[in-house]
Design a protein around this motif. Structure first.
Motif, PDB file in Angstrom:
ATOM      1  N   LEU A   9     -16.024  49.450 137.475  1.00  0.00           N
ATOM      2  CA  LEU A   9     -15.424  50.364 138.439  1.00  0.00           C
ATOM      3  C   LEU A   9     -15.793  49.965 139.868  1.00  0.00           C
ATOM      4  CD1 LEU A   9     -13.874  53.039 138.996  1.00  0.00           C
ATOM      5  CD2 LEU A   9     -16.085  54.196 138.838  1.00  0.00           C
ATOM      6  N   ILE A  10     -17.090  49.717 140.109  1.00  0.00           N
ATOM      7  CA  ILE A  10     -17.525  49.323 141.448  1.00  0.00           C
ATOM      8  C   ILE A  10     -16.930  47.976 141.824  1.00  0.00           C
ATOM      9  CG2 ILE A  10     -19.532  48.745 142.858  1.00  0.00           C
ATOM     10  CD1 ILE A  10     -19.212  51.722 142.316  1.00  0.00           C
ATOM     11  N   SER A  63     -14.060  46.794 140.958  1.00  0.00           N
ATOM     12  CA  SER A  63     -12.658  47.005 141.327  1.00  0.00           C
ATOM     13  C   SER A  63     -12.545  47.524 142.760  1.00  0.00           C
ATOM     14  CB  SER A  63     -12.012  47.990 140.356  1.00  0.00           C
ATOM     15  OG  SER A  63     -10.689  48.291 140.742  1.00  0.00           O
ATOM     16  N   SER A  64     -13.374  48.514 143.116  1.00  0.00           N
ATOM     17  CA  SER A  64     -13.307  49.067 144.469  1.00  0.00           C
ATOM     18  C   SER A  64     -13.706  48.035 145.510  1.00  0.00           C
ATOM     19  CB  SER A  64     -14.210  50.297 144.581  1.00  0.00           C
ATOM     20  OG  SER A  64     -13.660  51.390 143.884  1.00  0.00           O
ATOM     21  N   LEU A  65     -14.747  47.263 145.214  1.00  0.00           N
ATOM     22  CA  LEU A  65     -15.209  46.267 146.183  1.00  0.00           C
ATOM     23  C   LEU A  65     -14.161  45.177 146.412  1.00  0.00           C
ATOM     24  CD1 LEU A  65     -18.958  45.875 145.143  1.00  0.00           C
ATOM     25  CD2 LEU A  65     -18.026  47.106 147.112  1.00  0.00           C
ATOM     26  N   GLU A  66     -13.502  44.765 145.350  1.00  0.00           N
ATOM     27  CA  GLU A  66     -12.459  43.744 145.513  1.00  0.00           C
ATOM     28  C   GLU A  66     -11.318  44.262 146.381  1.00  0.00           C
ATOM     29  OE1 GLU A  66     -12.893  40.955 141.534  1.00  0.00           O
ATOM     30  OE2 GLU A  66     -11.622  42.737 141.428  1.00  0.00           O
ATOM     31  N   LYS A  67     -11.030  45.545 146.281  1.00  0.00           N
ATOM     32  CA  LYS A  67      -9.947  46.125 147.077  1.00  0.00           C
ATOM     33  C   LYS A  67     -10.274  46.158 148.560  1.00  0.00           C
ATOM     34  CE  LYS A  67      -8.093  48.987 143.341  1.00  0.00           C
ATOM     35  NZ  LYS A  67      -7.963  50.362 142.797  1.00  0.00           N
ATOM     36  N   VAL A  68     -11.566  46.121 148.908  1.00  0.00           N
ATOM     37  CA  VAL A  68     -11.943  46.140 150.323  1.00  0.00           C
ATOM     38  C   VAL A  68     -12.467  44.782 150.784  1.00  0.00           C
ATOM     39  CG1 VAL A  68     -12.364  48.619 150.364  1.00  0.00           C
ATOM     40  CG2 VAL A  68     -14.254  47.078 149.820  1.00  0.00           C
ATOM     41  N   GLY A  69     -12.101  43.728 150.054  1.00  0.00           N
ATOM     42  CA  GLY A  69     -12.309  42.383 150.562  1.00  0.00           C
ATOM     43  C   GLY A  69     -13.542  41.647 150.093  1.00  0.00           C
ATOM     44  N   PHE A  70     -14.228  42.133 149.068  1.00  0.00           N
ATOM     45  CA  PHE A  70     -15.403  41.438 148.561  1.00  0.00           C
ATOM     46  C   PHE A  70     -15.020  40.415 147.491  1.00  0.00           C
ATOM     47  CE2 PHE A  70     -17.522  44.999 150.483  1.00  0.00           C
ATOM     48  CZ  PHE A  70     -18.784  44.530 150.829  1.00  0.00           C
ATOM     49  N   LYS A  71     -15.671  39.255 147.542  1.00  0.00           N
ATOM     50  CA  LYS A  71     -15.677  38.351 146.401  1.00  0.00           C
ATOM     51  C   LYS A  71     -16.782  38.843 145.482  1.00  0.00           C
ATOM     52  CE  LYS A  71     -16.498  33.596 144.912  1.00  0.00           C
ATOM     53  NZ  LYS A  71     -16.851  32.215 145.340  1.00  0.00           N
ATOM     54  N   VAL A  72     -16.479  39.099 144.206  1.00  0.00           N
ATOM     55  CA  VAL A  72     -17.422  39.755 143.310  1.00  0.00           C
ATOM     56  C   VAL A  72     -17.837  38.809 142.181  1.00  0.00           C
ATOM     57  CG1 VAL A  72     -17.825  41.708 141.771  1.00  0.00           C
ATOM     58  CG2 VAL A  72     -16.457  42.018 143.843  1.00  0.00           C
ATOM     59  N   ILE A  73     -19.167  38.665 142.006  1.00  0.00           N
ATOM     60  CA  ILE A  73     -19.740  37.964 140.854  1.00  0.00           C
ATOM     61  C   ILE A  73     -20.138  39.037 139.847  1.00  0.00           C
ATOM     62  CG2 ILE A  73     -21.569  36.420 140.063  1.00  0.00           C
ATOM     63  CD1 ILE A  73     -21.862  35.565 143.055  1.00  0.00           C
ATOM     64  N   LEU A  74     -19.558  39.006 138.660  1.00  0.00           N
ATOM     65  CA  LEU A  74     -19.823  40.030 137.645  1.00  0.00           C
ATOM     66  C   LEU A  74     -20.676  39.452 136.527  1.00  0.00           C
ATOM     67  CD1 LEU A  74     -19.271  42.891 136.523  1.00  0.00           C
ATOM     68  CD2 LEU A  74     -17.262  41.925 135.366  1.00  0.00           C
ATOM     69  N   VAL A  75     -21.804  40.127 136.215  1.00  0.00           N
ATOM     70  CA  VAL A  75     -22.696  39.734 135.122  1.00  0.00           C
ATOM     71  C   VAL A  75     -22.888  40.953 134.231  1.00  0.00           C
ATOM     72  CG1 VAL A  75     -24.978  38.867 134.505  1.00  0.00           C
ATOM     73  CG2 VAL A  75     -23.876  38.083 136.624  1.00  0.00           C
ATOM     74  N   GLN A  76     -22.731  40.761 132.901  1.00  0.00           N
ATOM     75  CA  GLN A  76     -22.847  41.889 131.987  1.00  0.00           C
ATOM     76  C   GLN A  76     -23.863  41.595 130.899  1.00  0.00           C
ATOM     77  OE1 GLN A  76     -18.785  42.484 130.686  1.00  0.00           O
ATOM     78  NE2 GLN A  76     -18.286  43.734 132.471  1.00  0.00           N
ATOM     79  N   ASP A  77     -24.622  42.647 130.524  1.00  0.00           N
ATOM     80  CA  ASP A  77     -25.621  42.561 129.457  1.00  0.00           C
ATOM     81  C   ASP A  77     -26.516  41.338 129.631  1.00  0.00           C
ATOM     82  OD1 ASP A  77     -24.860  44.926 128.266  1.00  0.00           O
ATOM     83  OD2 ASP A  77     -23.361  43.981 126.983  1.00  0.00           O
ATOM     84  N   ALA A  78     -27.285  41.341 130.708  1.00  0.00           N
ATOM     85  CA  ALA A  78     -28.050  40.169 131.127  1.00  0.00           C
ATOM     86  C   ALA A  78     -29.514  40.260 130.712  1.00  0.00           C
ATOM     87  CB  ALA A  78     -27.959  40.014 132.647  1.00  0.00           C
ATOM     88  N   TYR A  84     -22.095  59.797 140.128  1.00  0.00           N
ATOM     89  CA  TYR A  84     -22.356  59.158 141.419  1.00  0.00           C
ATOM     90  C   TYR A  84     -21.514  57.893 141.587  1.00  0.00           C
ATOM     91  CZ  TYR A  84     -25.085  58.081 145.594  1.00  0.00           C
ATOM     92  OH  TYR A  84     -25.474  57.851 146.891  1.00  0.00           O
ATOM     93  N   SER A  85     -21.492  57.049 140.552  1.00  0.00           N
ATOM     94  CA  SER A  85     -20.700  55.818 140.639  1.00  0.00           C
ATOM     95  C   SER A  85     -19.225  56.122 140.848  1.00  0.00           C
ATOM     96  CB  SER A  85     -20.871  54.980 139.366  1.00  0.00           C
ATOM     97  OG  SER A  85     -22.158  54.431 139.298  1.00  0.00           O
ATOM     98  N   GLU A  86     -18.746  57.132 140.159  1.00  0.00           N
ATOM     99  CA  GLU A  86     -17.334  57.492 140.275  1.00  0.00           C
ATOM    100  C   GLU A  86     -16.994  57.931 141.697  1.00  0.00           C
ATOM    101  OE1 GLU A  86     -15.333  61.045 138.188  1.00  0.00           O
ATOM    102  OE2 GLU A  86     -15.115  59.370 136.790  1.00  0.00           O
TER     103      GLU A  86
END
Length: 530
Positions: free
Chosen positions: A47-48, A50-65, A199-201
């Protein structure tokens, strides 16, 4: 339970906008092996992201690290932000998953962490302070670190692990801000039964609201979280920010709102509604978008529309005269004139120089037959805003339609054109006045040809009027040539072309070419059966 700690390490806090070079590292840990697995962290991370990409961020996503994966990702992120050749000046670190406090320091828990005692916390978990090594007081980058971590002791009670519920309140350094999703030492709502933490929402929503400083983002998130949790959860911030402002989105939707106005003018209401809803998705309380949505819905639904968008706008902005003007127009359209007068009077009461409200009330006085007060209001509007061509246009229409004082109308149309010489609507209205009421075909054709020089894309009304003028001069063949220009547009404007077929048929009748006239009437009916 979840806890969101938002740590902003801001070194040189300067004005930035959506075009800044922005990088984000987003980590979501759900599939814990030795402790309770979590439902929401991966969802929160997405979710975060998605919002960050909409405001111009390049996003590195890491899951279950794992710990190594988390630390490597943090190292890559930090070095990308601070290397000498880096173009990034705004960074966000977001973590969703289990977290714990130990000796007044907060730790993030990898999915494979084994913690049997307090020493294991330091060995097997990730100290959030590791981010600090990349950002110093003399660094010009802005870093926003977001920790969405479990607040209850994840390793259970009575094991001597951690220092109880909640994450620790950590000292903030100059140029930084630390925000907590609830009071330090308390637990926060995990969003049980929901896809995301509350909070995240709310944070994801507020990131997308234009023209909010970072401080305003936190205030609005706090307001919404408190409402949704019945004030059991109250986000807090510790700030040591220096000068300047940061916006996730810097903008006022002015271009999009102008597009909506154009679409309303051309009666493309469904497309206009889509654009209004888009603005309201990003900014649910945008007063202009709410009012335009109401105007569009009235045009689509007529008397079935309940006016709820105007009511909402007035509830949110009871001291904004513009929302009363919009609702006054709506009440006027419904012929609820008493309510419309109340709206315009309220707008005039609230605004120091309410020229538009006087103009709209002048229109209403004319509709209800009080021409003296109508003229007084139109003149007051001009006195208040003498450089606004719309005010002269409205008084010109009043002189033409209600007073039949055509020379006075001409003076006002001409003043409007003097102030806005390329407005084709002003030119068309004056050209029509010349033809219908002042018997000056030459002046009328001059205005209409000027329109074609300015904009040759929307010409149906212009060429029809030119056809009328030439027919009035008994130049029937020339009139036919004008209508043929409109007929040629039948693929893009079938109704306009049907109108031109009908008017050309009239000229064929005058020329006693009845077969051609009949064919044109048939073509008009085929294009526009209504």
């Amino acid at each position: 339970m979840k806890y969101l700690i938002l740590l902003l390490l801001i070194t040189n806090f300067i004005v930035l906008n959506a075009q800044s070079e922005r990088l984000a590292l987003v980590i979501g840990n759900s599939s814990y092996e030795k402790i309770k697995a979590l439902e929401n962290p991966v969802n929160d991370a997405n979710l975060i992201k998605s919002s960050l990409e909409k405001v111009g961020f390049k996003v590195i996503l890491v899951q279950d690290a794992s710990k190594r994966e988390m630390e490597n990702a943090i190292k890559t992120f930090g070095e990308s932000m601070t290397s000498s050749d880096s173009s990034y000046n705004v960074g966000i670190f977001f973590f969703a998953g289990h977290g714990i406090q130990h000796k007044n320091t907060n730790y993030l828990i990898p999915i494979n962490a084994v913690v049997e005692n307090e020493f294991d916390i330091e060995d097997n978990c990730v100290n959030i302070q590791k981010l600090n090594r990349y950002f110093h007081l003399d660094n010009s980058n802005l870093l926003i670190s977001i920790l969405d971590a479990c607040r209850n002791a994840p390793f259970g009670s009575g094991r001597g692990v951690g220092s109880g519920n909640g994450l620790a309140k950590m000292e903030v350094i100059s140029g930084s801000l630390m925000a907590y999703s609830t009071q330090p030492g308390n637990t926060a709502d995990d969003g049980d039964g929901l896809k995301n933490s509350i909070y995240s929402e709310e944070l994801a929503k507020q990131i997308l609201v234009p023209d909010q400083t970072i401080e305003e983002v936190f205030k609005n998130v706090r307001t919404e979280v408190e409402k949704r949790t019945d004030y059991k959860q109250s986000p807090r911030e510790e700030s040591a920010l220096r000068g300047g402002k940061f916006y996730f989105i810097k903008g006022d939707f002015s271009d999009l709102l102008d597009d909506i106005d154009d679409l309303i003018d051309t009666e493309e209401y469904n497309t206009a509604l889509e654009k209004s809803l888009h603005i309201l998705t990003l900014d649910p309380n945008n007063n202009e978008a709410l009012c335009k949505k109401g105007e569009i819905k009235y045009n689509l639904q007529g008397a079935d529309y309940d006016g709820s968008d105007f009511t909402k706008a007035i509830t949110l902005y009871p001291n904004d005269p513009e929302v009363y003007i919009y609702r006054g127009k709506y009440h006027t359209a419904l012929k609820k004139y008493d309510e419309a007068f109340l709206d315009y009077n309220k707008a005039i009461e609230l605004d120091v120089k309410p020229s538009i409200a006087f103009s709209r009330r002048g229109i209403l006085y004319a509709k209800t037959g009080d021409l003296a007060l109508a003229l007084k209001d139109h003149t007051t509007a001009i006195d208040l805003d003498p450089e606004n061509p719309i005010q002269y246009l409205q008084r010109a229409i009043f002189y033409e339609e209600y007073k039949e004082e055509y020379n006075l109308a001409l003076i006002d149309y001409s003043k409007a054109i003097e102030l806005e010489p390329k407005d084709i609507d002003f030119l068309y209205k004056r050209g029509r006045l010349y033809f219908h009421y002042l018997n000056d075909n030459k002046a009328a054709l001059k205005d209409l040809n000027r329109i074609l020089e300015i904009d040759s894309t929307d010409i149906i009304s212009v060429i029809n009027l030119m056809g009328f003028i030439y027919a009035d001069q008994n130049e029937f063949e020339r009139s036919i040539l004008e209508y043929e220009k409109g007929i040629a547009l039948k693929e893009t404007d079938p109704k306009g072309a049907a109108y031109c077929y009908r008017n050309r048929a009239k000229q064929y009748i005058r020329l006693e070419q009845y077969d051609k006239a009949l064919a044109d009437y048939t073509s008009a009916i085929d294009l526009d059966p209504e």
